[in-house]
Write an enzyme that holds these catalytic residues in place. Structure first.
Site, PDB file in Angstrom:
ATOM      1  N   LYS A  77      51.590   3.618   1.919  1.00 39.13           N
ATOM      2  CA  LYS A  77      51.416   3.422   3.367  1.00 39.13           C
ATOM      3  C   LYS A  77      51.832   2.031   3.855  1.00 39.13           C
ATOM      4  O   LYS A  77      52.384   1.893   4.942  1.00 39.13           O
ATOM      5  CB  LYS A  77      49.961   3.686   3.778  1.00 39.13           C
ATOM      6  CG  LYS A  77      49.562   5.153   3.685  1.00 39.13           C
ATOM      7  CD  LYS A  77      48.139   5.373   4.184  1.00 39.13           C
ATOM      8  CE  LYS A  77      47.654   6.767   3.889  1.00 39.13           C
ATOM      9  NZ  LYS A  77      46.318   7.038   4.429  1.00 39.13           N
ATOM     10  N   ASP A 114      45.288   7.818  11.066  1.00 44.52           N
ATOM     11  CA  ASP A 114      43.965   7.859  10.413  1.00 44.52           C
ATOM     12  C   ASP A 114      42.823   7.421  11.343  1.00 44.52           C
ATOM     13  O   ASP A 114      41.771   8.070  11.364  1.00 44.52           O
ATOM     14  CB  ASP A 114      43.969   7.006   9.144  1.00 44.52           C
ATOM     15  CG  ASP A 114      44.744   7.685   8.013  1.00 44.52           C
ATOM     16  OD1 ASP A 114      44.857   8.920   8.019  1.00 44.52           O
ATOM     17  OD2 ASP A 114      45.237   6.967   7.122  1.00 44.52           O
TER      18      ASP A 114
END
Ligand code: ATR
Length: 301
Positions: A77, A114
């Site tokens: 990420k 997220d």
């Protein structure tokens, strides 16, 4: 371009997927392909296991092949965010992207869904939480998303307790100034007395560590002897097992509990909204169907 769904992939089928390492247990292909079918979108979603050394080539290749977008998961990420030409505010703040868009001009846009996923899941679980304090266990990427989401939801104080205290301190130093004055972040050592004090002052406790995840299901992130208050809400981001030891003990203490399945679903929906530039409203029945589908997939592993 039209994404109207045909029966089988054809020359217009958009390619999507998740890149991780390992990625063999990912629920994202099942979840995203179910969403794509439900929304009649002509796209296919795959899982790509890519080693860190090949990540950059993989992303360039996906861009060259005209992929519509990718999800990115552990351990890529941060690297994904570095490779992007443009980042959403959240991806910039977290220095991590979980959603990439390959744009027609060749540039890559990176977002991080997220925090949205956690926010929506918490609103679903405890829509009544207002002006609250929270304790977050963990200081990795997941914890950062949770802390940002808690601040966006109006939490007053967030205590962050982590095994490696320097990571909690770094989190507070990096995110604290960006969150403004409304939310105060505090780092704590992960020991019984400090954690108990934070628990006693909080309405919500979130496990954002990997402690208790299968196969290590007998582990719990709470230091020994810490007692939870029955009025509090307790969330574990882990969904395998669906009920960790931490959640089981919280339930036994009288707390309301929630696992990470809804966060998984809502972050996936948010990625899809970005790729197709459309708003997706999940009807409650369909959310239940998705949860049942994912639960079934987990139990058949
Ligand atoms: P993610 O991106 O999923 O958050 P991560 O950045 O590797 O993954 O973070 C994992 C978190 O779980 C960290 O907070 C880690 O604590 P450390 O920073 O001390 O490593 C926590 N964690 C993992 N194993 C742990 C263990 N056995 N005991 C306590 N905390 C643990």
């Amino acid at each position: 371009m039209s994404f109207a769904r045909k029966q089988l992939p054809d020359a217009h089928t958009a390619t999507l997927g998740v890149v991780g390492h390992p990625v063999g247990h990912s629920l994202s292909p099942l979840l995203q392909n179910t969403l794509l079918r439900k929304l009649s979108l002509n796209a296919c979603y795959h899982a790509f296991d890519v080693e860190p050394a090949r990540f950059r080539d993989a992303i360039r290749g996906a861009a060259s092949l005209g992929f519509l977008g990718l999800n990115v998961t552990v351990p890529h990420k941060q690297r994904a965010a570095e490779l992007c030409d443009l980042l959403s505010d959240e991806a910039r703040l977290l220095r991590a992207a979980n959603t990439l868009v390959f744009r027609p001009d060749g540039s890559i846009f990176g977002a991080n869904t997220d925090p949205f996923g956690f926010r929506r899941a918490l609103q679903e679980f405890r829509p009544d939480l207002r002006d609250f304090n929270a304790l977050v266990l963990g200081a990795g990427g997941a914890a950062r998303s949770v802390v940002l989401a808690l601040s966006q939801l109006g939490s007053r104080n967030v205590w962050i307790a982590n095994r490696t205290r320097s990571r909690a301190q770094a989190l507070v130093q990096e995110l604290g100034p960006a969150l403004g004055e409304a939310t105060a972040l505090h780092d704590l050592p992960l020991d019984s007395s400090n954690v108990q004090r934070a628990v006693d002052a909080s309405q919500l406790v979130v496990n954002a560590t990997s402690v208790g995840m299968a196969p290590d299901v007998d582990a719990t992130p709470l230091p020994p002897g810490v007692r939870l208050n029955p009025a509090m809400a307790v969330v574990d981001l882990i969904y395998n097992p669906l009920e960790t030891r931490f959640l089981r003990e919280a339930k036994e203490a009288g707390c309301e509990i929630d696992n990470g399945l809804n966060m998984l679903i809502f972050q996936a929906v948010a990625s899809l909204e970005i790729w197709f530039e459309t708003e997706v409203n999940l009807e409650p029945n369909f959310l239940t169907e998705l949860r049942t589908l994912l639960t079934g997939a987990l139990s058949s592993e």
